[in-house]
Write an enzyme that holds these catalytic residues in place. Structure first.
Site, PDB file in Angstrom:
ATOM      1  N   GLU A   1       0.865  -1.170   0.000  1.00  0.00           N
ATOM      2  CA  GLU A   1       0.000   0.000   0.000  1.00  0.00           C
ATOM      3  C   GLU A   1       0.908   1.228   0.000  1.00  0.00           C
ATOM      4  OE1 GLU A   1      -3.085   0.269   3.056  1.00  0.00           O
ATOM      5  OE2 GLU A   1      -2.590   2.383   3.339  1.00  0.00           O
TER       6      GLU A   1
ATOM      7  N   GLU B   1      -1.806  11.594   4.011  1.00  0.00           N
ATOM      8  CA  GLU B   1      -2.906  11.454   4.951  1.00  0.00           C
ATOM      9  C   GLU B   1      -2.780  12.565   5.989  1.00  0.00           C
ATOM     10  OE1 GLU B   1      -3.848   6.968   5.872  1.00  0.00           O
ATOM     11  OE2 GLU B   1      -1.689   7.285   6.030  1.00  0.00           O
TER      12      GLU B   1
END
Length: 326
Positions: free
Chosen positions: A171, A176
């Site tokens: 991933e 974020e």
């Protein structure tokens, strides 16, 4: 983002000596040059139309919780995602909603399932099988939501899961941000400091719960917040190396010397060769989650219901390929 902190919250593989809240402290960033002339634009969404382009994006529809005990149901309603004035709006709303307990790709998934009720709704868009790439520069210009319980993310997952389930197939978290504007729990934070960090992270290793991750957090200069204005976030993903940028500032690098993939074959655990798992095609995801294991255990903890609705605004998404590579 998906399952991002569940099962691996305790482990932080870092390239610095210190670690805070499951992510390492950012190194000193430095100014990068402008986009190299070898990067050629190959895919983009400027969100200039009157609706979300379904030839580029699909909606997830579930109350699965992202594998992180998140508190939202993802819907495909206009109330949770729409295009207006050249911006993609992803809106997290405080409202009870019932939907599928399983993620969309599960063999037993049914859209008609209403067995799970969550107190928030939001949206998660993905480009899988509509935009899938091996290597490139991935850039987004965005303004994050703010408040305890918010979790905006631009990230990538494998399209083919060659090395098995998450996260042995990897991933890539482009950017974020959680709980922006809440009390900072950064190591060394001064009294009254508010949360302004962004995070760039890789997940890899074995399938959950033996997954691991490594990454950097970074604060914008002059106490600026990603929730107060638009900034450009990017990665440059090349064979054996991934680099993270914000507004042209290069703040992190990871290489294949540090990541790895262990996968099961013939009932044996095998180490994948080369730069696995980041040697396969990935697709983009854009979403705004509410709560979850990481978020609710950071900053002021829990969820501040009074801050909702919150909006994640995205001006554009652009993908470049390096024309100098074969």
């Amino acid at each position: 983002m998906q399952y991002a902190k569940l099962g691996c919250y305790w482990l932080c593989i870092v390239f610095t000596a210190a670690c805070e809240n499951g992510l390492p402290i950012a190194p000193e960033a430095h100014q990068a040059s402008t986009i190299a002339t070898s990067w050629e634009l190959v895919w983009q969404d400027e969100f200039n139309g009157i609706e979300i382009d379904k030839s580029k994006w699909s909606f997830e529809y579930n109350c699965y919780g992202g594998g992180n005990s998140e508190q939202q149901c993802y819907t495909d309603r206009n109330e949770n995602a729409f295009v207006q004035q050249g911006l993609l709006h992803i809106v997290a709303r405080l409202e009870d909603y019932a939907g599928p307990a399983l993620k969309d790709d599960h063999a037993d998934y049914s859209r008609a399932d209403t067995s799970t009720v969550k107190p928030f709704t939001s949206a998660r868009l993905r480009s899988v099988f509509k935009g899938d790439w091996l290597y490139g520069r991935f850039e987004v210009r965005a303004k994050f939501p703010k408040g305890q319980g918010t979790w905006g993310a631009v990230w990538m997952l494998p399209s083919d899961w060659v090395y098995g389930d998450w996260s042995s197939s990897g991933e890539i978290d482009i950017v974020e941000a959680i709980n922006l504007g809440a009390r900072s729990d950064r190591q060394g934070a001064v009294e009254g400091e508010l949360e302004t960090r962004i995070h760039g992270t890789l997940h890899y290793g074995q399938s959950w719960p033996d997954n691991v991750y490594s990454g950097r957090s970074y604060r914008l200069p002059s106490e600026l917040s990603p929730a107060d204005d638009f900034y450009r976030y990017a990665i440059e993903w090349e064979p054996n190396e991934i680099r993270w940028y914000v507004d042209g500032i290069h703040y992190a690098t990871q290489t294949s010397d540090n990541w790895y993939s262990l996968y099961s074959s013939d009932d044996e655990l095998r180490l994948a060769k080369g730069s696995a798992p980041f040697d396969q095609r990935f697709h983009l995801l854009l979403n705004l989650a509410v709560g979850g294991t990481w978020v609710e255990n950071a900053n002021n903890q829990d969820i501040d219901y009074s801050v909702f609705p919150q909006v994640f605004l995205i001006d554009y998404v652009r993908v470049y390929k390096n024309s100098s590579q074969s």
